[in-house]
Design a protein around this motif. Structure first.
Motif, PDB file in Angstrom:
ATOM      1  N   ARG A   4      83.400  39.763  24.289  1.00 57.55           N
ATOM      2  CA  ARG A   4      82.930  39.107  25.510  1.00 57.55           C
ATOM      3  C   ARG A   4      81.732  38.224  25.160  1.00 57.55           C
ATOM      4  O   ARG A   4      80.862  38.655  24.408  1.00 57.55           O
ATOM      5  CB  ARG A   4      82.499  40.165  26.538  1.00 57.55           C
ATOM      6  CG  ARG A   4      83.645  40.959  27.141  1.00 57.55           C
ATOM      7  CD  ARG A   4      83.099  42.202  27.829  1.00 57.55           C
ATOM      8  NE  ARG A   4      84.087  42.936  28.603  1.00 57.55           N
ATOM      9  CZ  ARG A   4      84.961  43.793  28.097  1.00 57.55           C
ATOM     10  NH1 ARG A   4      84.994  44.014  26.796  1.00 57.55           N
ATOM     11  NH2 ARG A   4      85.792  44.431  28.889  1.00 57.55           N
TER      12      ARG A   4
ATOM     13  N   ARG B   2      82.596  50.374  33.425  1.00 61.54           N
ATOM     14  CA  ARG B   2      82.145  49.964  32.087  1.00 61.54           C
ATOM     15  C   ARG B   2      80.682  49.549  32.176  1.00 61.54           C
ATOM     16  O   ARG B   2      80.320  48.666  32.953  1.00 61.54           O
ATOM     17  CB  ARG B   2      82.989  48.797  31.552  1.00 61.54           C
ATOM     18  CG  ARG B   2      82.600  48.387  30.125  1.00 61.54           C
ATOM     19  CD  ARG B   2      83.535  47.307  29.594  1.00 61.54           C
ATOM     20  NE  ARG B   2      83.195  46.897  28.246  1.00 61.54           N
ATOM     21  CZ  ARG B   2      82.305  45.935  27.940  1.00 61.54           C
ATOM     22  NH1 ARG B   2      81.646  45.294  28.891  1.00 61.54           N
ATOM     23  NH2 ARG B   2      82.059  45.631  26.681  1.00 61.54           N
TER      24      ARG B   2
ATOM     25  N   TYR C 247      85.325  34.580  35.605  1.00 55.87           N
ATOM     26  CA  TYR C 247      85.879  35.844  35.118  1.00 55.87           C
ATOM     27  C   TYR C 247      87.376  35.762  34.825  1.00 55.87           C
ATOM     28  O   TYR C 247      87.859  36.346  33.860  1.00 55.87           O
ATOM     29  CB  TYR C 247      85.539  36.983  36.089  1.00 55.87           C
ATOM     30  CG  TYR C 247      84.063  37.330  36.028  1.00 55.87           C
ATOM     31  CD1 TYR C 247      83.119  36.479  36.579  1.00 55.87           C
ATOM     32  CD2 TYR C 247      83.606  38.462  35.380  1.00 55.87           C
ATOM     33  CE1 TYR C 247      81.764  36.744  36.500  1.00 55.87           C
ATOM     34  CE2 TYR C 247      82.251  38.742  35.296  1.00 55.87           C
ATOM     35  CZ  TYR C 247      81.332  37.886  35.861  1.00 55.87           C
ATOM     36  OH  TYR C 247      79.989  38.144  35.767  1.00 55.87           O
TER      37      TYR C 247
HETATM   38 FE1  HDE Z   1      78.770  38.062  34.357  1.00 54.30          FE
HETATM   39  N1  HDE Z   1      80.178  37.519  33.029  1.00 54.30           N
HETATM   40  N2  HDE Z   1      78.363  36.121  34.753  1.00 54.30           N
HETATM   41  N3  HDE Z   1      77.197  38.576  35.579  1.00 54.30           N
HETATM   42  N4  HDE Z   1      79.066  39.974  33.957  1.00 54.30           N
HETATM   43  C1  HDE Z   1      80.911  38.341  32.273  1.00 54.30           C
HETATM   44  O1  HDE Z   1      83.222  38.204  31.984  1.00 54.30           O
HETATM   45  C2  HDE Z   1      79.159  35.103  34.419  1.00 54.30           C
HETATM   46  C3  HDE Z   1      76.418  37.720  36.298  1.00 54.30           C
HETATM   47  C4  HDE Z   1      78.506  41.040  34.571  1.00 54.30           C
HETATM   48  O2  HDE Z   1      82.093  45.304  31.508  1.00 54.30           O
HETATM   49  C5  HDE Z   1      82.014  37.652  31.535  1.00 54.30           C
HETATM   50  O3  HDE Z   1      84.811  39.663  31.293  1.00 54.30           O
HETATM   51  C6  HDE Z   1      78.680  33.871  35.002  1.00 54.30           C
HETATM   52  C7  HDE Z   1      75.686  38.425  37.296  1.00 54.30           C
HETATM   53  C8  HDE Z   1      79.004  42.260  33.997  1.00 54.30           C
HETATM   54  O4  HDE Z   1      83.663  43.822  31.173  1.00 54.30           O
HETATM   55  C9  HDE Z   1      81.885  36.203  32.010  1.00 54.30           C
HETATM   56  C10 HDE Z   1      77.538  34.216  35.672  1.00 54.30           C
HETATM   57  C11 HDE Z   1      76.034  39.733  37.136  1.00 54.30           C
HETATM   58  C12 HDE Z   1      79.902  41.864  33.013  1.00 54.30           C
HETATM   59  C13 HDE Z   1      80.688  36.280  32.939  1.00 54.30           C
HETATM   60  C14 HDE Z   1      77.364  35.626  35.520  1.00 54.30           C
HETATM   61  C15 HDE Z   1      76.976  39.801  36.058  1.00 54.30           C
HETATM   62  C16 HDE Z   1      79.927  40.437  33.022  1.00 54.30           C
HETATM   63  C17 HDE Z   1      82.031  37.878  30.057  1.00 54.30           C
HETATM   64  C18 HDE Z   1      76.600  33.299  36.421  1.00 54.30           C
HETATM   65  C19 HDE Z   1      75.519  40.944  37.915  1.00 54.30           C
HETATM   66  C20 HDE Z   1      80.683  42.760  32.071  1.00 54.30           C
HETATM   67  C21 HDE Z   1      83.182  38.826  29.802  1.00 54.30           C
HETATM   68  C22 HDE Z   1      77.080  32.834  37.606  1.00 54.30           C
HETATM   69  C23 HDE Z   1      75.828  40.915  39.304  1.00 54.30           C
HETATM   70  C24 HDE Z   1      81.952  43.260  32.672  1.00 54.30           C
HETATM   71  C25 HDE Z   1      83.836  38.977  31.063  1.00 54.30           C
HETATM   72  C26 HDE Z   1      82.623  44.209  31.713  1.00 54.30           C
HETATM   73  C27 HDE Z   1      80.747  39.676  32.203  1.00 54.30           C
HETATM   74  C28 HDE Z   1      80.263  35.201  33.608  1.00 54.30           C
HETATM   75  C29 HDE Z   1      76.270  36.311  36.083  1.00 54.30           C
HETATM   76  C30 HDE Z   1      77.538  41.046  35.630  1.00 54.30           C
HETATM   77  C31 HDE Z   1      81.745  35.155  30.948  1.00 54.30           C
HETATM   78  C32 HDE Z   1      79.284  32.505  34.847  1.00 54.30           C
HETATM   79  C33 HDE Z   1      74.727  37.823  38.339  1.00 54.30           C
HETATM   80  C34 HDE Z   1      78.627  43.676  34.373  1.00 54.30           C
HETATM   81  O5  HDE Z   1      83.003  35.804  32.735  1.00 54.30           O
END
Ligand code: HDE
Length: 706
Positions: free
Chosen positions: A84, A124, A374
């Motif tokens: 990731r 996770r 995502y």
């Molecule tokens: Fe994520 N984030 N994120 N994030 N995020 C990913 O998706 C993203 C944000 C969070 O255990 C990615 O499957 C963008 C906030 C968790 O598999 C990706 C933005 C919050 C996890 C992605 C954010 C999160 C991810 C990378 C800005 C808390 C792990 C791999 C708008 C509310 C999930 C994947 C797991 C994972 C994009 C901001 C939480 C790249 C574009 C805010 C817990 O899609």
């Protein structure tokens, strides 16, 4: 000399006497351990020899014809999938969610209709910045992603252990993550924000200041994944059967209370056990001590949203619990470790866009952006649009659609029609949409010009940062200052350090001064230009970890250092007291084989002294005989065991005989009430009771700088 099969690989005894018998369950192979399946290729062809490749002659080249060899290496070469881009390092577990009450008046979401009915869940946890192989206790936000397999589809709450975020608009996410990750020219530092690029970006991004307070607090160094909160972060909607919408913020509250480690401890834990958090979760679940969180909802309406000081669509802001109380509506229990890490934890695909009827989005620009990211990222990572066919991602309710084919498709519907409308009835015709049951977006009114702007209502960047800082206990405030000093001391560019202090001046003068002093800044900068002046908001005790700790020592761990001659009755007493509290005991000895106790019994140890340093425990007991203490006083790892436990403000119990080791470690028996003498078994209950406080924070000033 020509090598024989035996000389190059296994012995004749290991390879020989092989007998294959055919049974009803396929081929089995009789071994000393009983019947096991016969090793085959991926095509199912039985393999005779997995130790040697096929070659021409005794010492000749390997033959192309060796299909088993080629298949095995080919498959191995392709074992890795892209990690990731963020949250690469994670650890998952299965469990269930169970609502306490019906929420039908607020949402029609199926999982909230029937109290007590369990919904399968997969969670996770993750760090954000580090790659898959980085250490668990990096200072970092923790991902807290929950997949709920409801009867009306999968609902993912892809949250963090911090309720706010760095940025307000998803378009800034690549910049934020680039800045946090290793610097591109040198390829380091790994899994940390203590470097110029990160603080350069942050100091140029005032909207991050609230998040900066949270990440510099001990929230980013949790003691256990089991002892931290989770948050959905954005404002979502709940919609009931009548179409009424209520705004909601999601919270996960740990039943065992919150707890973090101190920074010096985190640094050492990462060396001693880089898998500290995953091991802790695995151990707890395997021991039947299932971690549990309550789902909390902050529910509010349009009127509250309009009257609130901040924009509820701004993910850099919280809604204080004092303003909108958290209503606890159910529990999440993790009760099963994965069978296969790759198949489940690695391949699980969380997506913010996975919502179910009764749940809906808001216009939070961060959430809107995530809803694109995502799905896109799963295709990159898992390599096929059919990632939902993987068991971990597939819904557990019936599902029918006309999406077909593609790589690795293995849900392939029968019947003639793969389109609709169609005029084939019954099974041939396939599924139909349902206006009654189907998901309908909340019909929010939309109008206005197309603009690339940030709303004025997002402009207050400092007031909640001040509120967070001032809501902390003194101990926690000191930890925030130390963390900022540590991180900014790793920043080589003086102007960046000063720019950060300029922001801190808008948050709290005392904090800014403490950091400036800690950095030995020779000139205090002027406060940063602020889009809006900082307001003094009411303090919120929900923001402190120490004010929300547990009231017992349940789920925590004591490390007992034992030696030959350990008082058997005392150790029994400690074991009993620990068990009664629901805590765990690990025995650490000079050698892992064990020790001979005072009554002649043999006690097997769990760890050798250098494999079980005190940093991996919540409290320690030095159950040493005179002979043992003398021996260990000469051992630096044993001295560190005691000195670190003291420096990290832990409770220390000891026998009178342990004093020589304590003296060498610089710990006086009368140092404070956290150093507790044990002479008879019944003293042990008092010690475990004292441990409920977790740390003796009043020791802080004497062991400063940890
Ligand atoms: Fe994520 N984030 N994120 N994030 N995020 C990913 O998706 C993203 C944000 C969070 O255990 C990615 O499957 C963008 C906030 C968790 O598999 C990706 C933005 C919050 C996890 C992605 C954010 C999160 C991810 C990378 C800005 C808390 C792990 C791999 C708008 C509310 C999930 C994947 C797991 C994972 C994009 C901001 C939480 C790249 C574009 C805010 C817990 O899609």
């Amino acid at each position: 000399m020509a090598k024989t099969k035996q000389a190059a690989g296994l012995t004749a005894a290991q390879l020989g006497e092989q007998k294959i018998s055919r049974g009803t369950g396929g081929e089995t192979h009789q071994t000393a351990g009983g019947d096991v399946p016969v090793l085959t290729t991926q095509q199912g062809t039985p393999v005779a020899d997995d130790q040697n490749s096929l070659r021409a002659g005794q010492r000749g080249p390997t033959l192309m014809e060796d299909t088993h060899f080629r298949e095995k290496i080919f498959h191995f070469d392709h074992e890795r999938i892209p990690e990731r881009v963020v949250h690469a390092r994670g650890y998952g577990a299965h469990g269930f969610f169970e609502p306490y009450e019906s929420l039908a008046d607020i949402t029609k979401a199926d999982l909230f209709q029937r109290p007590g009915e369990k919904v399968p869940a997969f969670v996770r946890f993750s760090t954000v910045a580090g790659s898959k192989g980085s250490a668990d206790l990096a200072r970092d936000v923790r991902g807290f992603a929950v997949k709920l397999y409801t009867q009306e589809g999968n609902w993912d709450i892809v949250g963090n252990n911090i309720p706010v975020f760095f940025i307000q608009d998803a378009i800034k996410f690549p910049d934020l993550i680039h800045a946090a990750k290793p610097e591109p020219d040198r390829g380091f530092p790994q899994a940390q924000t203590a470097h110029d690029n990160f603080w350069d970006f942050i100091s140029l991004t005032p909207e991050s200041m609230n998040m900066v307070m949270w990440i510099m607090s001990d929230r980013t160094i949790p003691r256990s994944l089991r002892f931290m909160e989770g948050f959905g972060v954005h404002t979502f909607r709940m919609v009931n059967a009548k179409g009424k919408s209520t705004f909601v913020k999601f919270h996960w509250k740990p039943k065992l209370g919150m707890q973090s480690v101190v920074w010096n401890e985190a640094l050492k834990v990462n060396g001693a056990d880089p898998d500290f958090h995953r091991r802790d979760l695995w151990d707890a679940i395997q021991a039947g001590d299932f971690p549990e969180w309550e789902l909390g909802l902050q529910l509010f309406d349009e009127d509250f949203a309009n009257s609130f000081d901040f924009d509820v669509l701004d993910a850099t802001k919280i809604i204080p619990e004092e303003l909108v109380p958290v209503r606890r509506v159910g529990r999440l229990v993790l009760n099963r470790c994965v069978d296969n890490f790759f198949a489940e934890t690695e391949q699980v695909a969380f997506m913010t866009q996975n919502i179910v009827p009764g749940i809906d989005f808001t216009n939070d620009p961060l959430l809107q952006g995530r809803n694109f990211s995502y799905l896109d990222t799963q295709l990159k990572r898992l390599g096929s649009t059919n990632f939902t066919h993987l068991p971990i991602n597939a819904p557990k309710c019936p599902f029918h659609h006309f999406q077909q084919d593609g790589h690795m498709a293995f849900h392939n519907p029968k019947g003639r029609a793969n389109y609709e409308p169609n005029s084939w009835g019954g099974e041939q015709g396939g599924p139909r949409e349902s206006p009654e049951k189907g998901f309908a977006s909340y019909p929010e009114e939309m109008d206005g010009p197309k603009l690339r702007i940030r709303a004025e209502s997002f402009a207050d960047h400092y007031s909640q940062a001040r509120q967070f800082y001032r809501s902390q206990t003194e101990v926690e405030q000191a930890h925030i200052a130390s963390a900022l000093i540590f991180e900014l001391s790793k920043v080589e560019t003086l102007a960046i350090r000063a720019r950060m202090v300029a922001h801190l001046l808008n948050i709290d003068d005392a904090l800014a001064n403490a950091v400036a002093e800690g950095l030995r800044l020779r000139e205090m900068p002027k406060p940063a230009d602020a889009a809006q002046p900082t307001k003094d908001l009411e303090k919120s005790s929900a923001l402190s970890i120490l004010l929300n700790g547990p009231d017992s020592f349940k789920g925590r761990k004591i490390g007992a250092l034992i030696s030959d001659g350990v008082d058997a009755a005392l150790l029994k007493g400690l074991e009993k007291a620990v068990e009664a509290e629901g805590a765990m005991l690990t025995l650490v000895a000079p050698m892992v084989g064990g020790v001979e106790a005072s009554d002649g019994s043999w006690i097997v140890a769990d760890e050798k002294i250098d494999g079980g340093p005190s940093v991996v425990f919540d409290a320690v007991a030095l159950l040493l005989s005179a002979e043992g203490a003398e021996l260990l006083a000469e051992e630096s790892t044993a001295r560190d065991f005691v000195a670190d436990a003291f420096a990290h403000q832990k409770f220390i119990a000891h026998t009178a005989e342990a004093l020589p080791l304590m003296e060498k470690a610089g710990v006086k028996p009368d140092a404070d009430e956290g150093v507790i003498a044990l002479s008879v078994a019944k003293d042990t209950a008092g010690f475990v009771e004292a441990c409920r406080k977790l740390r003796l924070w009043t020791r802080g000033p004497r062991v400063k700088q940890v």
